[in-house]
Design a protein around this motif. Sequence first.
Motif, PDB file in Angstrom:
ATOM      1  N   CYS A 164      55.092  34.308  27.130  1.00  0.00           N
ATOM      2  CA  CYS A 164      56.178  34.264  26.144  1.00  0.00           C
ATOM      3  C   CYS A 164      56.656  32.818  26.017  1.00  0.00           C
ATOM      4  O   CYS A 164      56.108  31.912  26.643  1.00  0.00           O
ATOM      5  CB  CYS A 164      57.305  35.208  26.546  1.00  0.00           C
ATOM      6  N   GLU A 166      59.316  31.428  27.188  1.00  0.00           N
ATOM      7  CA  GLU A 166      59.820  30.894  28.465  1.00  0.00           C
ATOM      8  C   GLU A 166      58.668  30.476  29.375  1.00  0.00           C
ATOM      9  O   GLU A 166      58.815  29.564  30.183  1.00  0.00           O
ATOM     10  CB  GLU A 166      60.668  31.949  29.188  1.00  0.00           C
ATOM     11  N   CYS A 167      57.540  31.184  29.278  1.00  0.00           N
ATOM     12  CA  CYS A 167      56.359  30.780  30.054  1.00  0.00           C
ATOM     13  C   CYS A 167      55.860  29.423  29.556  1.00  0.00           C
ATOM     14  O   CYS A 167      55.427  28.578  30.340  1.00  0.00           O
ATOM     15  CB  CYS A 167      55.225  31.788  29.889  1.00  0.00           C
ATOM     16  N   CYS A 237      58.347  34.034  35.457  1.00  0.00           N
ATOM     17  CA  CYS A 237      59.114  33.884  34.194  1.00  0.00           C
ATOM     18  C   CYS A 237      60.321  34.828  34.215  1.00  0.00           C
ATOM     19  O   CYS A 237      60.160  36.015  34.476  1.00  0.00           O
ATOM     20  CB  CYS A 237      58.207  34.208  32.999  1.00  0.00           C
ATOM     21  N   CYS A 240      59.545  37.591  31.149  1.00  0.00           N
ATOM     22  CA  CYS A 240      58.418  38.534  31.147  1.00  0.00           C
ATOM     23  C   CYS A 240      57.690  38.605  32.495  1.00  0.00           C
ATOM     24  O   CYS A 240      56.784  39.408  32.662  1.00  0.00           O
ATOM     25  CB  CYS A 240      57.427  38.169  30.043  1.00  0.00           C
TER      26      CYS A 240
HETATM   27 ZN   LIG Z   1      57.375  34.696  29.930  1.00  0.00          ZN
END
Ligand SMILES: [Zn+2]
Length: 243
Positions: A164, A166-167, A237, A240
């Motif tokens: 995602c 954020e990753c 993360c 996710c």
């Molecule tokens: Zn993520």
Amino acid sequence: MVTSRYDRQLKIEQIGEKGQAKFEKSHVLVIGVGGLGSYVSSELVKAGIGKITLVDFDKVELTNLHRQNLYTEDDVNRYLDKLVAMKQHLQDANSNVTIIVKNQKYSADLITDEYDLVIDCTDNFPVKYQINKDCFDKKMPYIFGTCAGNQGQVMFVNSESSACLECLYPHQDISTLGLSKNIGTNPMIVALSGSLEASMALKFLTSPESVKPGYLMVIDNWNFDFRKIHVKKQSNCPICGGK
Ligand SMILES: [Zn+2]
């Protein structure tokens, strides 16, 4: 109902009448109708998407016109809301499409299962992170897009099984990201990135399984460098990871 206006895209093997029928049954949420959102919404509307909902709260300004498709000097002189101007321009381009406008800032309750797909066209990273979280929580596939300077980035996110936002960019790295208002924007990178988001959207609506999530497209339209990078899902993360 398929009409002759779509003749040339019907001849694209991967679209055809089946794909066109899927477009016409689809409902897409576009968040932001600035640079990216102008291109995304105009491409989707011209392609004959059934229904599109647009979210924004800005007015059309003179500094928008070099990169934000469809807006005119008349829109600026009349100090129109972007949504008022955009709805009129889009409806002029294709009167068959249902266009819904929501004049507001982004909020989580906008993400509902009435949409087949969400497209992030904002220029605000805190909002992008919120969209990423809300789409993950509601299992809503979405397309992330950003551009500034001569660089654009686009990624399809469907983060049950793949990376995602954020990753890709953990929160602490936000300060390293360039923003349009600080470093400017090459108008053509907006067109390229917006068209790429719209292309992914049309492919997804035609055949959802065929668009692989977690691949970041990076475009540089000064060095003419185009890359596709597989982004690893991060087990730690906060959005996710470990789920
Ligand atoms: Zn993520």
